[in-house]
Design a protein around this motif. Structure first.
Motif, short mmCIF file in Angstrom:
data_model
loop_
_atom_site.label_atom_id
_atom_site.label_comp_id
_atom_site.label_asym_id
_atom_site.label_seq_id
_atom_site.Cartn_x
_atom_site.Cartn_y
_atom_site.Cartn_z
N SER A 38 9.99 3.38 4.96
CA SER A 38 9.25 4.39 5.80
C SER A 38 10.14 5.81 5.92
CB SER A 38 8.84 4.09 7.21
OG SER A 38 9.81 3.57 7.94
N THR A 57 0.83 -1.25 -0.13
CA THR A 57 -0.06 -0.21 0.07
C THR A 57 0.91 1.33 0.04
OG1 THR A 57 -0.13 -0.09 2.41
CG2 THR A 57 -1.96 -1.20 1.11
N LEU A 58 2.11 1.26 0.30
CA LEU A 58 3.04 2.25 0.22
C LEU A 58 3.93 2.49 -1.18
CD1 LEU A 58 4.62 2.24 3.69
CD2 LEU A 58 2.81 3.28 3.09
N ASP A 104 1.64 -2.49 6.78
CA ASP A 104 0.24 -1.93 6.66
C ASP A 104 -0.56 -3.10 7.38
OD1 ASP A 104 -2.10 -0.98 5.84
OD2 ASP A 104 -2.30 -2.29 4.19
N ASN A 105 -1.08 -2.89 8.37
CA ASN A 105 -1.79 -3.98 9.00
C ASN A 105 -2.85 -3.17 10.15
OD1 ASN A 105 -0.65 -3.10 11.53
ND2 ASN A 105 0.60 -5.00 11.68
#
Length: 426
Positions: free
Chosen positions: A416, A76-77, A288-289
């Motif tokens: 990140s 998703t990133l 992503d969770n």
């Protein structure tokens, strides 16, 4: 490619910092690359970094993502990742190399860990630069100017006092260098267990009752439940904690606190001892969770030992390899995921998400708890620079989240940080 920085430090580091530092304002004005945006607003460019030596042809044309294979947990990133040319990214590993068994180097990084990080970064297709930062300021600046990193992978712990970690991130920020992990204010907060507990409690997180002792004057211990554990306020790797740290009455607590106060200038905590299970919960912002990047908890299970009256991770447990040869290895099991009721495991992850947000942690963190006999979670501390050596439970937790078991943690931290700084091909 791995580039070794030859600068090493010796004793007297603090004196050399005070007497031999280079004035940043004397360094040449930035003429080369800049990065766009940061968590604190617009970036005004780099200071003390020379122009790029890379040919113009390397800064143009087809670009490849930071990772050619994006793990499912990070997909998703993917659109947020900067497009970086695979061979055009220099990542400097800022670290303090442990070369002696001195207590002051306990929190430093082993050579094997540095080698693992360089290999992991190289496997991502980037140039890994090892930058030892234990020497005087001018040597650190010289290394940064020479290697001209695009990103600093920061694991530098520093020497003494509560500002030991934040010195480096403050320096990187002043130079306009992107770096991984939390900033100087957050690092200083997390090194100070007393302040961490205050912030956590203010946000509704349960933590054992405590008193902070900063001077040799009898503290008011009324209201504390005994036994208590007496420990340094601003140390890492369980420095100052032994089986004798758990005491049963106020007189013993005060006496032991005064002994530690003579050794540790950051103060001493007298904290209610929670008999129970030891849990640690890692955080990776890039994952992503449903828990906002908080991974599965790990339980640290110590076998019953006649010589260990209390189930605590004391200095002897964490550092037995550097103690006398007669010291035997502790019998321990790291259970990831921890064998907890679903409700407790979920609570640990949700609480950790609240803690890292309240404290302002970036990229990576770890929060440690006790699960008491009453079934309640008690926060002990948070860590902005958790250990990354192979075999630690954070790698298993990352694997359970869908990341590569060998490189997933390192690559997630880079991802990140790259997203936060909006790094572009340079």
């Amino acid at each position: 490619m791995i580039v070794e920085d030859p600068v090493r430090r010796g004793k007297g580091y603090n004196e050399r910092i005070l007497n031999g530092g280079m004035n940043v304002e004397q360094l040449p004005a930035p003429r080369g690359r800049t990065h766009n945006g940061s968590r604190h607003g617009a970036c005004h460019g780099r200071v003390a970094i020379r122009p790029s030596r890379r040919p113009q042809s390397m800064r143009r044309g087809c670009r490849t993502p930071l990772f050619t294979q994006v793990p499912p947990a990070l997909r998703t990133l993917e659109q947020s990742f900067p497009c970086l040319e695979e061979d055009d990214v220099r990542i400097a590993i800022a670290h303090n190399l442990r070369v002696t068994d001195d207590a002051e180097e306990t929190v430093f990084t082993a050579r094997e860990t540095v080698e693992y990080l360089t290999s992991s970064i190289a496997r991502a297709g980037h140039a890994a630069i090892t930058l030892e930062v234990s020497g005087p300021v001018e040597s650190i600046l010289r290394g940064l100017r020479e290697h001209d990193p695009d990103l600093v992978f920061n694991i530098a712990e520093g020497w003494a006092d509560s500002g030991r970690q934040s010195f480096y991130t403050a320096l990187f920020a002043r130079l306009g260098l992107p770096y991984t992990g939390s900033g100087p204010l957050v690092q200083a907060l997390l090194v100070n267990k007393h302040l961490t507990k205050l912030v956590a409690r203010e946000h509704g997180v349960r933590t054992p009752g405590w008193r902070l002792v900063t001077e040799p004057r009898d503290p008011d211990l009324s209201g504390l439940r005994f036994p208590v554990i007496v420990k340094p306020n601003s140390e890492g790797t369980s420095a100052g904690i032994t089986q004798k740290s758990v005491v049963a009455n106020p007189a013993e607590a005060i006496s032991h606190a005064f002994e530690l106060l003579a050794q540790y200038t950051g103060g001493v905590l007298i904290e209610e001892y929670i008999a129970g299970r030891e849990l640690t919960v890692p955080y990776l912002a890039a994952v992503d969770n449903e828990f906002g990047g908080v991974l599965e908890p790990t339980e640290i299970v110590l076998d019953a030992d006649a010589e260990r009256a209390y189930n605590i991770l004391d200095y002897g447990f964490k550092n037995y390899r550097r103690l006398p040869v007669s010291t035997s290895a502790p019998r321990v099991e790291f259970q990831t995921p921890a064998r907890l009721p679903d409700g407790v495991a979920r609570q640990a992850r949700e609480t950790t998400r609240a803690v890292v947000h309240a404290l302002g942690c970036l990229d990576i963190a770890r929060v440690d708890y006790r699960l008491g006999a009453d079934g309640l979670l008690y926060l002990l501390e948070a860590n902005a620079l958790p250990g990354l050596e192979p075999g630690l439970s954070i790698h298993r937790a990352a694997q359970l989240a869908g990341l590569d078991p060998q490189d997933g943690v390192v690559h997630a931290v880079i991802a990140s940080a790259a997203r936060r700084y909006r790094l572009e091909a340079l």
